[in-house]
Design an enzyme around this catalytic site. Sequence first.
Site, PDB file in Angstrom:
ATOM      1  N   ASP A 145       0.879  -1.162   0.000  1.00 12.76           N
ATOM      2  CA  ASP A 145       0.000   0.000   0.000  1.00 12.76           C
ATOM      3  C   ASP A 145       0.926   1.223   0.000  1.00 12.76           C
ATOM      4  OD1 ASP A 145      -2.071   1.772   0.081  1.00 12.76           O
ATOM      5  OD2 ASP A 145      -3.117   0.816   1.749  1.00 12.76           O
TER       6      ASP A 145
HETATM    7  C1  BGC Z   1      -5.023   3.333   0.118  1.00 12.89           C
HETATM    8  C2  BGC Z   1      -5.136   2.326  -1.014  1.00 12.89           C
HETATM    9  C3  BGC Z   1      -5.011   3.035  -2.334  1.00 12.89           C
HETATM   10  C4  BGC Z   1      -3.715   3.812  -2.370  1.00 12.89           C
HETATM   11  C5  BGC Z   1      -3.490   4.549  -3.663  1.00 12.89           C
HETATM   12  C6  BGC Z   1      -3.820   4.230  -0.034  1.00 12.89           C
HETATM   13  O1  BGC Z   1      -3.875   5.285   0.863  1.00 12.89           O
HETATM   14  O2  BGC Z   1      -4.989   2.658   1.351  1.00 12.89           O
HETATM   15  O3  BGC Z   1      -6.358   1.653  -0.921  1.00 12.89           O
HETATM   16  O4  BGC Z   1      -5.088   2.106  -3.376  1.00 12.89           O
HETATM   17  O5  BGC Z   1      -3.727   4.767  -1.328  1.00 12.89           O
HETATM   18  O6  BGC Z   1      -4.383   5.593  -3.826  1.00 12.89           O
END
Ligand code: BGC
Length: 697
Positions: free
Chosen positions: A225
Amino acid sequence: MLVVGVGMPGFFDNPHSRVPGAAGETHPIPRLGIPSVVLADGPAGLRINPKREGDERSYHATAFPVETMLASTWNREVLRDVGRAVGEEVREYGVDILLAPALNIHRNPLCGRNFEYYSEDPLLTGEMAAAFVKGVQSRGVGTCLKHFAANNQETNRMLVDTIVSERALREIYLRGFEIAVRRSKPWAVMSAYNKLNGKYCSQNEWLLTKVLRADWKFKGFVMTDWFAGVDPVEQMKAGNDMIMPGKTHQINPNRKDEVEEIVSAVREGRLNEDILDRNVKNILGVLVGSPSFEKYKYSDKPNLDAHARVAYRAGAEGVVLLKNGGVLPLGKEAKIALFGTGQVETVKGGTGSGNTHPRYTVSILEGMRKRGLRVDKELAEVHVKYIDEMRAKEEYSIKEGMFGEPFVPRLPQDFLSEEEVERFAERDDVAFVVVSRISGEGYDRSPEKGDFYLSDDERNLLERVSRAFRKHGKKVVVLMNIGSPIEVASWRDLADGILLVWQAGQETGTVVADVIIGKINPSGKLPTTFPKDYSDVPSWNFPGEPRDNPQKVIYDEGIYVGYRYYDTFGVEPAYEFGFGLSYTKFEYKNLEVSKTGKSIKISFAVANVGSLPGKEVAQVYIRAPKGAMDKPYQELKGFHKTRLLNPGEAEEVEMEIGLKDLSSFDGKRWVLEDGEYEVRVGASSRDIRLTGTFTLD
Ligand code: BGC
């Protein structure tokens, strides 16, 4: 370096990306003819910037219902269709991999991102995700299951240590991922922010290599993530193939530059190059099949009109009718008094990376008007004016959220006097009261009034409306425009009808209007329990210890999540898992159960014995015999949504349940207990209509 991605400088959406607003990209290596591949969110539709600098055109994407609402359809075909539509937008806007679906379990109703997740049940979660993945990937683009794993809260998500037994992991928190991995072969998996039993998920070899690859035979690649974990070398070793979004040391001073760190670890003999080769191979193995590799000429013109219809159909199947004291459906002539600011400021979905930028969102008021419902004009105007005045004040002005989306403070709802309400009660035929909630990434909801409970002003409004309309023999319906459960038990008697319309995306208003007039017969069922009170929730220690800054969260309740807890420990919910009413009635009959080799065959019939066409979600729960291991009272092991049945029509339902799926994890292995099992077929987890048995020895 291929194992480190590109996402800066927009943090979560890079304005300089080939596709502005996409969350990230992989590094191109022109020398080897390797292009960069684009990654974008998310679960309710593709999230990219709708506008580009110096460009007149727009790049809107469809806002579909939030995942919890998609799960409320219990319809694999709907999920597949939504997936196909999203997949086309992904491909035609030049994106390669969609950062969805999200499969975390609803451990607690207050998790701020529950709307992005399907259910409290792993089977429903896995089945919905698998259907969605198949739909998206049928378009030649990829999906990324997230957030792997046990990321069930937002509070301190980047460092909190989730302590959970292997049994609960295997049976509850990992099971949905396992089903989706095995059934639908997603291109990628995103490791979660949190630690799992002491180790960051992105640095957790047991999770990413042993479970995901060795046990489940996952063949895609794993990415972190955004900004997750602290040690790039450990991430590489654990089997986290790619670090996103790259250059994370710039915002996290605890981190070193990933590229430098990985290179020096190899030089100093701390990291074997074979590991990097393995990771690169995992990434490239997927990327070679991506549109960017194939130099696909995307159009930037997905069929948004067709997809609006898909979003509508998904919403139409996901609305849950919770209460109906002879009020719905309504005749088209009925004069409607519509209360609550959510009629104008209708919430289409949650905030954060799960947000979307559609061309429009049909508010509840607009939807009713569009469908020709007779909404009290003066009352609607009073609302519009009130909202305008309030939003002009600093306290209630709309601000910018973490992902650039509007942050809309909640407005007091009881701005009409008793006399004013009385006037509408005299002249209109029925009252609708909209209750809205919004939540999103980065924070959890609160167990207080105004969030889990109605605020005093909301309750005042409801009491006023209820008193006035009932005095005139008129009825009151509450429209719940929410993304996750709220408390209903203390106020539901004030309403004659309750419609859970969730956050249905851009078509929310049209869906609501069509349900009200009966053009849509509600067929959604709850994918998550509505508890009577927050104190009934089993995850009592959410979001961990110490409360104000949790470092650790212990999943003491083990496997007893959602209905598994309420049913086993005799706690009555407000509305149980699987619950949902219809405008018609269904009868269940002719249950037959037989054992064939490695599975159980179950068949029964569902008949529409009411007076309107409708669809039913038939659920099969299994109650295991008392054996060596603790077992929940019952567990969902199969479900089927019927086709649209006309009055008098019946559908034969057949299901096969693998014996392996009846086993429990004893800490080391899956164990299937001997004895007599009960098959419980019904319309909800507490509305069991047929029972049968089979014996295993
Ligand atoms: C989130 C993810 C997301 C990523 C990219 C993160 O803060 O937890 O779910 O895909 O950002 O936007």
